[in-house]
Design a protein around this motif. Structure first.
Motif, PDB file in Angstrom:
ATOM      1  N   ALA A  27     -11.051   4.992 -14.964  1.00 11.16           N
ATOM      2  CA  ALA A  27     -11.644   5.984 -14.055  1.00 11.16           C
ATOM      3  C   ALA A  27     -12.628   5.310 -13.105  1.00 11.16           C
ATOM      4  O   ALA A  27     -12.698   5.652 -11.917  1.00 11.16           O
ATOM      5  CB  ALA A  27     -12.345   7.068 -14.870  1.00 11.16           C
ATOM      6  N   THR A  28     -13.373   4.335 -13.624  1.00 10.74           N
ATOM      7  CA  THR A  28     -14.348   3.641 -12.782  1.00 10.74           C
ATOM      8  C   THR A  28     -13.649   2.815 -11.710  1.00 10.74           C
ATOM      9  O   THR A  28     -14.066   2.796 -10.549  1.00 10.74           O
ATOM     10  CB  THR A  28     -15.249   2.735 -13.654  1.00 10.74           C
ATOM     11  N   GLU A  29     -12.573   2.119 -12.105  1.00 16.73           N
ATOM     12  CA  GLU A  29     -11.812   1.337 -11.125  1.00 16.73           C
ATOM     13  C   GLU A  29     -11.346   2.236  -9.975  1.00 16.73           C
ATOM     14  O   GLU A  29     -11.410   1.850  -8.806  1.00 16.73           O
ATOM     15  CB  GLU A  29     -10.606   0.678 -11.794  1.00 16.73           C
ATOM     16  N   ILE A  30     -10.887   3.423 -10.330  1.00 10.05           N
ATOM     17  CA  ILE A  30     -10.391   4.348  -9.304  1.00 10.05           C
ATOM     18  C   ILE A  30     -11.550   4.847  -8.442  1.00 10.05           C
ATOM     19  O   ILE A  30     -11.461   4.899  -7.208  1.00 10.05           O
ATOM     20  CB  ILE A  30      -9.635   5.522  -9.967  1.00 10.05           C
ATOM     21  N   ALA A  31     -12.679   5.148  -9.096  1.00  3.30           N
ATOM     22  CA  ALA A  31     -13.829   5.686  -8.353  1.00  3.30           C
ATOM     23  C   ALA A  31     -14.405   4.668  -7.375  1.00  3.30           C
ATOM     24  O   ALA A  31     -14.925   5.035  -6.320  1.00  3.30           O
ATOM     25  CB  ALA A  31     -14.901   6.130  -9.338  1.00  3.30           C
ATOM     26  N   LEU A  32     -14.340   3.371  -7.736  1.00  2.00           N
ATOM     27  CA  LEU A  32     -14.950   2.339  -6.893  1.00  2.00           C
ATOM     28  C   LEU A  32     -13.978   1.747  -5.874  1.00  2.00           C
ATOM     29  O   LEU A  32     -14.370   0.936  -5.034  1.00  2.00           O
ATOM     30  CB  LEU A  32     -15.494   1.193  -7.763  1.00  2.00           C
ATOM     31  N   ALA A  33     -12.705   2.142  -5.936  1.00  2.00           N
ATOM     32  CA  ALA A  33     -11.688   1.499  -5.087  1.00  2.00           C
ATOM     33  C   ALA A  33     -11.866   1.844  -3.618  1.00  2.00           C
ATOM     34  O   ALA A  33     -12.192   2.977  -3.263  1.00  2.00           O
ATOM     35  CB  ALA A  33     -10.293   1.928  -5.550  1.00  2.00           C
ATOM     36  N   LYS A  34     -11.663   0.843  -2.781  1.00  2.00           N
ATOM     37  CA  LYS A  34     -11.664   1.070  -1.333  1.00  2.00           C
ATOM     38  C   LYS A  34     -10.743   0.040  -0.682  1.00  2.00           C
ATOM     39  O   LYS A  34     -10.507  -1.038  -1.247  1.00  2.00           O
ATOM     40  CB  LYS A  34     -13.072   0.995  -0.753  1.00  2.00           C
ATOM     41  N   ALA A  35     -10.242   0.380   0.473  1.00  2.00           N
ATOM     42  CA  ALA A  35      -9.276  -0.501   1.144  1.00  2.00           C
ATOM     43  C   ALA A  35      -9.969  -1.710   1.752  1.00  2.00           C
ATOM     44  O   ALA A  35     -11.096  -1.611   2.238  1.00  2.00           O
ATOM     45  CB  ALA A  35      -8.537   0.279   2.225  1.00  2.00           C
ATOM     46  N   VAL A  36      -9.282  -2.840   1.737  1.00  2.00           N
ATOM     47  CA  VAL A  36      -9.746  -4.034   2.443  1.00  2.00           C
ATOM     48  C   VAL A  36      -9.243  -3.923   3.884  1.00  2.00           C
ATOM     49  O   VAL A  36      -8.032  -3.747   4.108  1.00  2.00           O
ATOM     50  CB  VAL A  36      -9.183  -5.311   1.784  1.00  2.00           C
ATOM     51  N   PRO A  37     -10.136  -4.023   4.864  1.00  2.00           N
ATOM     52  CA  PRO A  37      -9.725  -3.749   6.247  1.00  2.00           C
ATOM     53  C   PRO A  37      -8.522  -4.578   6.715  1.00  2.00           C
ATOM     54  O   PRO A  37      -7.552  -4.029   7.251  1.00  2.00           O
ATOM     55  CB  PRO A  37     -10.982  -4.074   7.058  1.00  2.00           C
ATOM     56  N   ALA A  38      -8.587  -5.899   6.500  1.00  2.00           N
ATOM     57  CA  ALA A  38      -7.498  -6.742   7.016  1.00  2.00           C
ATOM     58  C   ALA A  38      -6.187  -6.433   6.307  1.00  2.00           C
ATOM     59  O   ALA A  38      -5.118  -6.346   6.934  1.00  2.00           O
ATOM     60  CB  ALA A  38      -7.855  -8.219   6.842  1.00  2.00           C
ATOM     61  N   GLY A  39      -6.262  -6.269   4.994  1.00  2.00           N
ATOM     62  CA  GLY A  39      -5.056  -5.944   4.227  1.00  2.00           C
ATOM     63  C   GLY A  39      -4.457  -4.640   4.704  1.00  2.00           C
ATOM     64  O   GLY A  39      -3.231  -4.528   4.903  1.00  2.00           O
ATOM     65  N   ALA A  40      -5.324  -3.650   4.884  1.00  2.00           N
ATOM     66  CA  ALA A  40      -4.836  -2.335   5.311  1.00  2.00           C
ATOM     67  C   ALA A  40      -4.171  -2.407   6.669  1.00  2.00           C
ATOM     68  O   ALA A  40      -3.113  -1.790   6.905  1.00  2.00           O
ATOM     69  CB  ALA A  40      -5.998  -1.350   5.339  1.00  2.00           C
ATOM     70  N   SER A  41      -4.762  -3.172   7.586  1.00  2.82           N
ATOM     71  CA  SER A  41      -4.185  -3.199   8.937  1.00  2.82           C
ATOM     72  C   SER A  41      -2.879  -3.994   8.976  1.00  2.82           C
ATOM     73  O   SER A  41      -1.942  -3.639   9.698  1.00  2.82           O
ATOM     74  CB  SER A  41      -5.201  -3.736   9.957  1.00  2.82           C
ATOM     75  N   ILE A  42      -2.775  -5.070   8.183  1.00  2.00           N
ATOM     76  CA  ILE A  42      -1.509  -5.821   8.147  1.00  2.00           C
ATOM     77  C   ILE A  42      -0.411  -4.947   7.543  1.00  2.00           C
ATOM     78  O   ILE A  42       0.729  -4.921   8.039  1.00  2.00           O
ATOM     79  CB  ILE A  42      -1.674  -7.147   7.370  1.00  2.00           C
ATOM     80  N   ILE A  43      -0.766  -4.228   6.462  1.00  2.00           N
ATOM     81  CA  ILE A  43       0.227  -3.338   5.841  1.00  2.00           C
ATOM     82  C   ILE A  43       0.678  -2.265   6.834  1.00  2.00           C
ATOM     83  O   ILE A  43       1.882  -1.991   6.995  1.00  2.00           O
ATOM     84  CB  ILE A  43      -0.364  -2.696   4.570  1.00  2.00           C
ATOM     85  N   ALA A  44      -0.296  -1.652   7.530  1.00  2.00           N
ATOM     86  CA  ALA A  44       0.053  -0.594   8.493  1.00  2.00           C
ATOM     87  C   ALA A  44       0.936  -1.148   9.610  1.00  2.00           C
ATOM     88  O   ALA A  44       1.931  -0.521  10.025  1.00  2.00           O
ATOM     89  CB  ALA A  44      -1.225   0.014   9.076  1.00  2.00           C
ATOM     90  N   GLU A  45       0.591  -2.345  10.074  1.00  2.00           N
ATOM     91  CA  GLU A  45       1.372  -2.972  11.144  1.00  2.00           C
ATOM     92  C   GLU A  45       2.789  -3.281  10.644  1.00  2.00           C
ATOM     93  O   GLU A  45       3.783  -3.051  11.350  1.00  2.00           O
ATOM     94  CB  GLU A  45       0.677  -4.260  11.601  1.00  2.00           C
TER      95      GLU A  45
END
Lengths: 660, 316
Positions: A107-125
């Protein structure tokens, strides 16, 4: 490099594989093991002290689970259940407690999770270009859990079919097994796959062997320190450093800002929070921030007063060990003359005269070099003049103290970094004698260690982060980081060596040394500026990390001191190499380096020389910074290791495992 | 409120530290009664006057006894001067971590019937010479629930006073410390207290039990480390006194005490043997690790071996 540029560099790619932790998803704490600290904090708040120490035990349990698994199958990864099994055995958990811990960690892992900007943008691209995206992770959590974390971080498209995790496929990325699985699942030739990750071996070396192109980005690792140390106390600095990691994501890592915004900001905020706490408890005749260790706090105090009229005026008062001691001198004897001259010092009459503040009669020429023994003999031959000069200095010191309000009847607090408190105790004796006991002094120190005990008879002292009641190991660790802290919180001026006379309003006379000026210009000044901004924000509850003054407890400050001082990052050690500590009584000379070099000939260095080396390290330098720097080099690493074996308190683990 | 009784005799440096350990408590509703057991009043007053600058005069009271009395009589005089809900005996050479009182009082709220609550203890071996004191070694003092039963305590005392916070009503139920005892008065009291509600243990080590190393100045020694013979003699006298008291198990209290003492001594001997065996096994594992390390990094292993040889040669 933009996301488009990363993908443009690999035009034939049809599948993008992505590492999960610190490439695609990160946490709002500085490093992975701090997640367990959040778990411990939560469990303690729910169920009490039974769970104290579980975070660090969790680290050990994972290690033991890996060792046990490797005995039967060296290739496979472990699962969270195996870690829980080890934890259960050590902590004697009931099945319900074991399940609660596993549930809390997930539950803590899920609560603290956030996207890494570069990873997110490469995936989106990549998705916009029609590429298939596969997640390939070395981890003990199941693919379904990673899916939940991905969703929490904003990757709503992820399903279990998109996740390959080592604990479910009989091998790791870093031993190559999982890459063979990934190739099969991708269903395309390796030449059509691009992998993005943050680990050189797992995300570059191994996939490259199979012909998979890679892109490595390690920026999210820049906030990591040693993984062994984790407890709820580490969290305030951890949250600040996680915020720094995110804020400096698109720029180079600024060590000065990181130190100032983090550790030093916390020290300064604690100094002020402590003063406010004392103000709530008792009437004070005066608040005095010590020069130089209280300079930053005094700056912040004045800024806070601009918006808070309830805060009284506080002085910035210059005193130093040598000035106070000289002012207290009533007779010069063979027993005390040594305090004017270090055993290994070579001086001149001119320099001796500057130290004692009077002319000296001797047969030596003013510029002739004389050893310590001869120098002491000269002073003893001129004892009347030396004592008379000390008495004159005493009058100037008391004139200055009166100007600063320190002789006003009532109770005063003096804010300083501390350690033994001997200088403040000497100062208190002077003030008590001058006021016939009408003015009393209390020392509010950041830390103090066992040598402070006799001084408690002379002055009331309080150590915010550390006292001699803490463990032997922590007392030693404090000794090892004192020089670092003194260097980091210092003022833009030198140490006080004398005071002007009444005609010049008893102004303090500071001595400027080239090594200190240079370090201040290059690094320490910027540390201080960031610390002032950070401390103010922490105290006003506006720090971008969300950390507040109430979070900076004594144990949290101690943990911050240990995180930086005991487990520094390589770039911190490197940056602080320029700092030198000038310790001579007149503050002349080049001083000693904060980070000292290893023995010049490590191959011929003998084991019996280690005690002397350790003694010099712990008393004269930043011990851990120095040991760390030695451990980076192949030929000197063994010396750092041996010191760790002989003096275990110097090892990197400073959070004990109390339940083991 | 908690009353803390601190007995002291001619150890101003340690007294100053002990007072600071009380002043550092996060739990603030306390009063400190310092019983100067026949020592020089000026030394105590000098220390207390410094301490009072931060806590005011009302929280710290000093009783100067005109001549030295037994430790237990000193405790009793301190306790009779107060009427708080809880009390602790804080010797002038011991110390608490800052959360001791807070944790102990909170534990009492969860155990309404307990006679006392006890924290885990760290034993601090320290050297005290020429007015300076420095720790030499810390170790975990063996204490857990199993050592806090009447059936275990009857064989010998299992905890130092610094570990415990007592409910004051225990004094009304079982009486004060036996002032006729020169030492072991705490053991005799604990045996009465444990039957009046039990002793509750919390494992967090928040009490520091300080003992001086042999090279310390003699005046700074502990009653136990300095007077081992006296402890043994008083223990025998107490057991003889108890020979006239019957236990529910049909034995006299004295016989029961001697029986448990023998059993505990035997168990401790076995434990020491097990520890020695474990250390031997650890040493063997360490050898295996060293060999494995030598295979991985032969150069370092050779360097280490050369160093060891040099050390041995130098020793000869």
């Amino acid at each position: 490099m933009s996301a488009a540029e990363v993908l443009d560099a690999h035009p034939n790619v049809t599948v993008l594989t992505v590492d999960f932790f610190d490439t695609m998803v990160t946490r709002t704490v500085a490093q992975p093991t701090h997640v367990f600290a959040v778990v411990e904090e939560e469990l303690i708040s729910q169920q009490g002290a039974r769970w104290k120490g579980v975070a660090v035990e969790r680290v050990h349990a994972e290690h033991r689970a890996r060792v046990a698994a490797a005995e039967t199958d060296a290739l496979r990864d472990i699962a969270i259940e195996e870690i829980a099994q080890q934890l259960t055995a050590t902590l004697k958990l009931t099945p319900a407690e074991r399940d609660l811990f596993v549930h809390s960690e997930k539950a803590t892992e899920i609560a603290l999770a956030k996207a890494v900007p570069a990873g997110a943008s490469i995936i989106a691209e990549a998705q916009s270009r029609g590429l298939r995206v596969l997640i390939v992770s070395d981890n003990y959590m199941s693919s379904s859990h990673l899916v939940n974390m991905a969703h929490a971080a904003g990757y709503s498209w992820v399903t279990a079919d998109d996740v390959l995790v080592s604990c479910e496929h009989g091998g790791f990325k870093h031993n190559g097994v999982l890459w063979k699985v990934a190739l099969g699942v991708a269903g395309v030739p390796a030449s059509q796959i691009l992998h993005i990750g943050d680990d050189h071996e797992a995300d570059h070396v191994q996939p490259s062997k199979l012909g998979i192109a890679t892109h490595i980005d390690t920026r999210m690792r820049r906030s990591h320190r040693d993984m062994h140390n984790t407890s709820p106390d580490v969290l305030p600095l951890s949250r600040i450093e996680a915020t720094q990691r995110d804020a400096m994501y698109d720029s180079n890592w600024d060590v000065a800002h990181a130190l100032g915004d983090g550790l030093v900001g916390m020290v300064v905020a604690a100094q002020i929070a402590d003063v406010k706490n004392v103000l709530r408890q008792r009437d004070l005749a005066g608040i005095h921030f010590a020069a130089r260790d209280g300079w930053l706090a005094h700056q912040v105090w004045n800024k806070l007063r601009d918006s808070d009229s309830s805060l009284p005026e506080a002085s910035y008062t210059a005193f130093s060990r040598s000035v106070i001691w000289r002012a207290s001198l009533t007779e010069l004897t063979p027993a005390n003359v040594g305090r004017f001259i270090g055993d290994d010092e070579v001086l001149t009459i001119a320099r001796l005269e500057r130290r004692v503040g009077c002319s000296l009669s001797s047969l030596y020429r003013p510029d002739e070099s004389i050893d310590a023994q001869s120098s002491r003999a000269v002073l003893l031959e001129n004892d009347r003049e030396v004592v008379a000069a000390a008495q004159q200095l005493r009058r100037r010191v008391l004139g200055y103290f009166e100007k600063q309000g320190l002789l006003k009847p009532g109770h005063h607090i003096v804010v300083d970094l501390g350690w033994t408190g001997s200088t403040i105790a000497d100062m208190a004796d002077l003030i008590t004698a001058a006021t016939n006991g009408a003015a009393t002094i209390e020392a509010r120190l950041t830390g103090m260690y066992w040598d402070a005990t006799p001084n408690r008879m002379r002055v009331s002292m309080h150590g915010y982060a550390m006292t001699e009641f803490e463990s032997l190991d922590n007392n030693l660790r404090l000794l090892g980081v004192i020089k670092l802290l003194e260097a980091l919180v210092t003022a833009p001026h030198g140490s006080v060596i004398d005071f002007a006379d009444a005609a010049q309003d008893f102004q303090p006379i500071f001595v400027e040394t080239q090594p200190e000026l240079a370090a201040y210009a290059q690094l320490i000044g910027r540390v201080g500026q960031s610390a002032i901004t950070s401390a103010r924000a922490l105290l006003q509850g506006t720090h971008p990390s969300g950390v507040k003054a109430s979070d900076i407890t004594g144990t949290a400050l101690w943990a911050a001191i240990m995180q930086v001082g005991h487990t520094p990052r390589p770039e911190e050690v490197e940056a602080l190499r320029i700092v030198r500590h000038v310790t001579s009584i007149d503050h002349e000379g080049e001083g000693t380096p904060l980070v000292t070099a290893a023995p010049a000939s490590p191959k011929s260095f003998r084991q019996e020389q280690l005690p002397g080396l350790y003694d010099g390290l712990i008393h004269g330098h930043w011990m851990q910074g120095s040991l760390r720097s030695w451990s980076y080099a192949d030929d000197t690493r063994w010396i750092a290791d041996e010191i760790g074996n002989i003096w275990p308190s110097t090892k990197v683990q400073w959070v004990p495992a109390p339940l083991a | 409120m908690v009353t803390i009784v601190m007995r002291t005799y001619e150890r101003p440096v340690l007294l100053a530290r002990a007072i600071a350990s009380v002043q550092n408590q996060s739990f603030s509703d306390w009063e400190l009664i310092i019983v100067n057991n026949g020592g020089d009043p000026s030394g105590v007053e000098a220390v207390v006057s410094v301490a009072r600058t931060t806590t005011g005069t009302s929280k710290i009271t000093v009783l100067h006894l005109p001549e030295r009395v037994g430790m237990e009589e000193a405790s009793n005089q301190g306790l009779r001067a107060t009427s708080s809900e809880y009390f602790a005996i804080h010797d002038d050479d011991d110390s608490w971590r800052p959360t001791f009182l807070e944790t102990a009082v909170r534990t009492f709220t969860e155990h309404h019937d307990a006679a006392a609550v006890l924290s885990g203890v760290t034993r601090v071996h320290e050297t005290f010479k020429g007015g300076k004191v420095w720790p030499v070694m810390h170790e975990n003092f063996p204490l857990d629930d199993s050592r806090l039963t009447y059936e275990r305590l009857i064989g010998g005392n299992t905890f130092p006073p610094i570990a415990a916070l007592f409910r004051r009503s225990v004094l009304d139920a079982v009486g004060y410390f036996d002032s006729s005892l020169p030492v072991l008065g705490d053991w005799e009291f604990n045996l009465r207290a444990v039957r009046e509600g039990g002793l509750v243990f919390f494992p967090e080590r928040l009490a520091n039990y300080h003992t001086r190393t042999p090279e310390s100045d003699r005046a700074a020694g502990n009653s136990i480390t300095v007077g081992e013979d006296l402890h043994l003699r008083v223990k025998k006298e107490l057991q003889a006194r108890w020979d006239s008291e019957m236990e529910p198990n049909g034995k006299t209290k004295g016989a029961f005490s001697r029986q448990v003492e023998v059993e505990v001594d035997a168990a401790e001997t076995r434990l020491q043997a097990e520890i020695a065996e474990a250390q031997r096994a650890q040493s063997q594992r360490s050898t295996v690790r060293r060999i494995a390390g030598a295979v991985r990094d032969p150069k370092r292993a050779i360097r280490a071996a050369v160093h060891q040889v040099r050390v041995l040669v130098k020793r000869r």
